[in-house]
Enzyme design. Sequence first.
Site, PDB file in Angstrom:
ATOM      1  CE  LYS A  37      -1.806   1.747   3.960  1.00 45.98           C
ATOM      2  NZ  LYS A  37      -1.573   3.191   4.153  1.00 45.98           N
ATOM      3  CG  ASN A  38       2.154   2.765   3.548  1.00 45.92           C
ATOM      4  OD1 ASN A  38       1.008   3.103   3.248  1.00 45.92           O
ATOM      5  ND2 ASN A  38       2.506   2.463   4.780  1.00 45.92           N
ATOM      6  CB  CYS A 132      -4.359  10.642  11.507  1.00 50.76           C
ATOM      7  SG  CYS A 132      -4.376   8.920  11.111  1.00 50.76           S
ATOM      8  NE  ARG A 137      -0.048  10.719  10.224  1.00 46.56           N
ATOM      9  CZ  ARG A 137      -0.620   9.677   9.605  1.00 46.56           C
ATOM     10  NH1 ARG A 137      -1.810   9.286   9.969  1.00 46.56           N
ATOM     11  NH2 ARG A 137      -0.037   9.088   8.596  1.00 46.56           N
ATOM     12  CG  ASP A 320       2.523   1.589   9.513  1.00 43.00           C
ATOM     13  OD1 ASP A 320       2.922   1.887   8.378  1.00 43.00           O
ATOM     14  OD2 ASP A 320       2.187   2.446  10.358  1.00 43.00           O
ATOM     15  NE  ARG A 412      -7.247   4.813   4.425  1.00 41.26           N
ATOM     16  CZ  ARG A 412      -6.322   5.294   5.244  1.00 41.26           C
ATOM     17  NH1 ARG A 412      -6.601   5.420   6.517  1.00 41.26           N
ATOM     18  NH2 ARG A 412      -5.127   5.653   4.808  1.00 41.26           N
TER      19      ARG A 412
HETATM   20  C1  EPZ Z   1       3.880   7.005   6.600  1.00 40.60           C
HETATM   21  O1  EPZ Z   1       3.143   8.072   7.172  1.00 40.60           O
HETATM   22  C2  EPZ Z   1       2.912   5.860   6.458  1.00 40.60           C
HETATM   23  N1  EPZ Z   1       1.837   6.247   5.547  1.00 40.60           N
HETATM   24  C3  EPZ Z   1       2.329   5.483   7.813  1.00 40.60           C
HETATM   25  O2  EPZ Z   1       1.561   4.297   7.616  1.00 40.60           O
HETATM   26  C4  EPZ Z   1       3.479   5.133   8.772  1.00 40.60           C
HETATM   27  O3  EPZ Z   1       2.959   4.926  10.062  1.00 40.60           O
HETATM   28  C5  EPZ Z   1       4.511   6.253   8.805  1.00 40.60           C
HETATM   29  O4  EPZ Z   1       4.947   6.586   7.477  1.00 40.60           O
HETATM   30  C6  EPZ Z   1       5.747   5.852   9.610  1.00 40.60           C
HETATM   31  O5  EPZ Z   1       6.339   4.723   9.015  1.00 40.60           O
HETATM   32  C7  EPZ Z   1       2.067   6.166   4.222  1.00 40.60           C
HETATM   33  O6  EPZ Z   1       3.151   5.799   3.787  1.00 40.60           O
HETATM   34  C8  EPZ Z   1       0.928   6.543   3.322  1.00 40.60           C
HETATM   35  P1  EPZ Z   1       6.093  10.116   8.828  1.00 40.60           P
HETATM   36  P2  EPZ Z   1       3.789   9.559   7.247  1.00 40.60           P
HETATM   37  O7  EPZ Z   1       6.154  11.396   8.099  1.00 40.60           O
HETATM   38  O8  EPZ Z   1       4.649   9.778   6.069  1.00 40.60           O
HETATM   39  C9  EPZ Z   1       6.735  13.176  12.398  1.00 40.60           C
HETATM   40  C10 EPZ Z   1      -0.302   2.898   7.654  1.00 40.60           C
HETATM   41  O9  EPZ Z   1      -0.860   2.339   8.599  1.00 40.60           O
HETATM   42  N2  EPZ Z   1       6.696  14.187  11.328  1.00 40.60           N
HETATM   43  O10 EPZ Z   1       7.165   9.095   8.594  1.00 40.60           O
HETATM   44  O11 EPZ Z   1       2.689  10.509   7.516  1.00 40.60           O
HETATM   45  C11 EPZ Z   1       5.376  12.541  12.625  1.00 40.60           C
HETATM   46  O12 EPZ Z   1       4.620  13.301  13.549  1.00 40.60           O
HETATM   47  C12 EPZ Z   1       0.136   4.336   7.805  1.00 40.60           C
HETATM   48  O13 EPZ Z   1      -0.018   2.354   6.555  1.00 40.60           O
HETATM   49  C13 EPZ Z   1       7.002  15.509  11.659  1.00 40.60           C
HETATM   50  O14 EPZ Z   1       7.280  15.833  12.808  1.00 40.60           O
HETATM   51  O15 EPZ Z   1       4.688   9.418   8.551  1.00 40.60           O
HETATM   52  C14 EPZ Z   1       5.740  11.196  13.176  1.00 40.60           C
HETATM   53  O16 EPZ Z   1       6.001  11.310  14.558  1.00 40.60           O
HETATM   54  C15 EPZ Z   1      -0.277   4.915   9.137  1.00 40.60           C
HETATM   55  N3  EPZ Z   1       6.982  16.440  10.662  1.00 40.60           N
HETATM   56  C16 EPZ Z   1       7.055  10.842  12.468  1.00 40.60           C
HETATM   57  O17 EPZ Z   1       7.566  12.077  11.977  1.00 40.60           O
HETATM   58  C17 EPZ Z   1       6.680  16.125   9.361  1.00 40.60           C
HETATM   59  O18 EPZ Z   1       6.708  17.026   8.496  1.00 40.60           O
HETATM   60  C18 EPZ Z   1       6.900   9.876  11.308  1.00 40.60           C
HETATM   61  O19 EPZ Z   1       5.988  10.421  10.406  1.00 40.60           O
HETATM   62  C19 EPZ Z   1       6.371  14.777   9.065  1.00 40.60           C
HETATM   63  C20 EPZ Z   1       6.384  13.831  10.057  1.00 40.60           C
END
Ligand code: EPZ
Length: 442
Positions: A37-38, A132, A137, A320, A412
């Site tokens: 998916k991702n 979310c 997020r 995840d 989803r």
């Molecule tokens: C991706 O989300 C995945 N979604 C999420 O999977 C997954 O949990 C996450 O990566 C972590 O592996 C998709 O790929 C579509 P991040 P993303 O940016 O990109 C902080 C699922 O179940 N952060 O890696 O939104 C954030 O708060 C979903 O498949 C900032 O601080 O996650 C978090 O603590 C749920 N500033 C950490 O980084 C930013 O600008 C990781 O977030 C961005 C993120």
Amino acid sequence: MLFYIQPPYERKFTLLEKYLIKGGMPLKGAITVSGAKNAALAIIPAAVLAKGVTTIENIPDISDVNTLTDILSSLGARVERPNRSTLIIDSEELCSCTVPYELAKRMRASYYMLGALIGRCQKASVSMPGGCDFGVRPIDQHIKGFEALGIKVTIDKGMINAESDRILGSHIHFDVVSVGATVNVMMAAVKARGITILENAAKEPHIVDLANFLNSMGADIRGAGTDVIKIHGVDILHPTDYSIIPDQIEAGTYMALAAATGSSLTIKNVIPKHLESITDKIRAAGCEVTEFDESIRVKSPQRLKKTNVKTLPHPGFPTDMQPQITAMLSLAEGTSIVTESVWEGRFKYVDELKRMGANISVDGKMAVIEGVDHLTGAPVKATDLRAGAALIIAALCAHGTTEIEEIHHIERGYEGIVTKLKKIGADIQKIQLPDDMQSKAQ
Ligand code: EPZ
């Protein structure tokens, strides 16, 4: 020939369907994993970076992919689906760089269109990602990367607007490891003038898959999968044919299911290397895990052993998989501790597990799990995609029947999960609420 692409107004997300699961049935046989998916949610937007017809294979048939194909169609791209797992995207006629709010609000990952559209036409407007089910997020790292590339970013009336008349390569150090920011900035930088270096980049398998996809279009990206990614900007990208990696989280979900239900299951279409941190914990809980070239077999012991888990960016244990491993450990002997270090508030689903008899106490980022002998079926609600998967695992272990509501979250991200589970002996039905209850519920 279109496989099935309903116009967005016709596709409705029915919130009133349920899974009815009778637990305790022994599971056996083999279950096949779909495309990741991702990876798909990053690669589909990236297809617009090249004018022409790109074919992507091993696409999972899930609602998030449908949302993205609706978005691409709304921008003027032609999208065909000759079969369930193949997308043909013709972006020649792409004529808009604004993703409609009505579509973007359905899914957080719609913000990947920012990087793709900036890379294609140096401007983009996409609505802010919704909240979310597990906390805020943020997108500050995405904005940091865009601005370092000379892209002007403004936020106005809930829309993120990005524009640049010339994208210049830059040396960017992410403050936190962010999958989304790494994806978005990589897409914006592939056609920048000069070299871009991303430090503290995410290393997930889907980051590598996106880089491989972009390189197959003529990009010059090196170091994906490490924390330093170097991107030499190129002038144009060409269409490509590409096949997406298998979904390591779907695979891990079925590994936890085998462990929790005392089963022996073979999980097919996997890349064992992508599962190493999950395999390590499934083994620590007492399971026998055998790795083959493209499959993995999990054989569960009589009773699982307690173990501790801390989620971390890849190659650490994936966040995840946190709800699924917690559901599994709720039946292990002794006290297990699960620490969530990536997301605030990703333990909301624990209250639902406790309705089924789990003995878990949550304190901030830590869940302390006292293993119980058995769980009991109950009506529960999926609070997000992976929480829903955890409830399915719990329901298949529980004595009696469990009803899971809000299953649109689960659909989803898990292609054909009812069919796949029935094939290994699960007693699971997808039911619609009776009309009168539907009207009451609406
Ligand atoms: C991706 O989300 C995945 N979604 C999420 O999977 C997954 O949990 C996450 O990566 C972590 O592996 C998709 O790929 C579509 P991040 P993303 O940016 O990109 C902080 C699922 O179940 N952060 O890696 O939104 C954030 O708060 C979903 O498949 C900032 O601080 O996650 C978090 O603590 C749920 N500033 C950490 O980084 C930013 O600008 C990781 O977030 C961005 C993120």
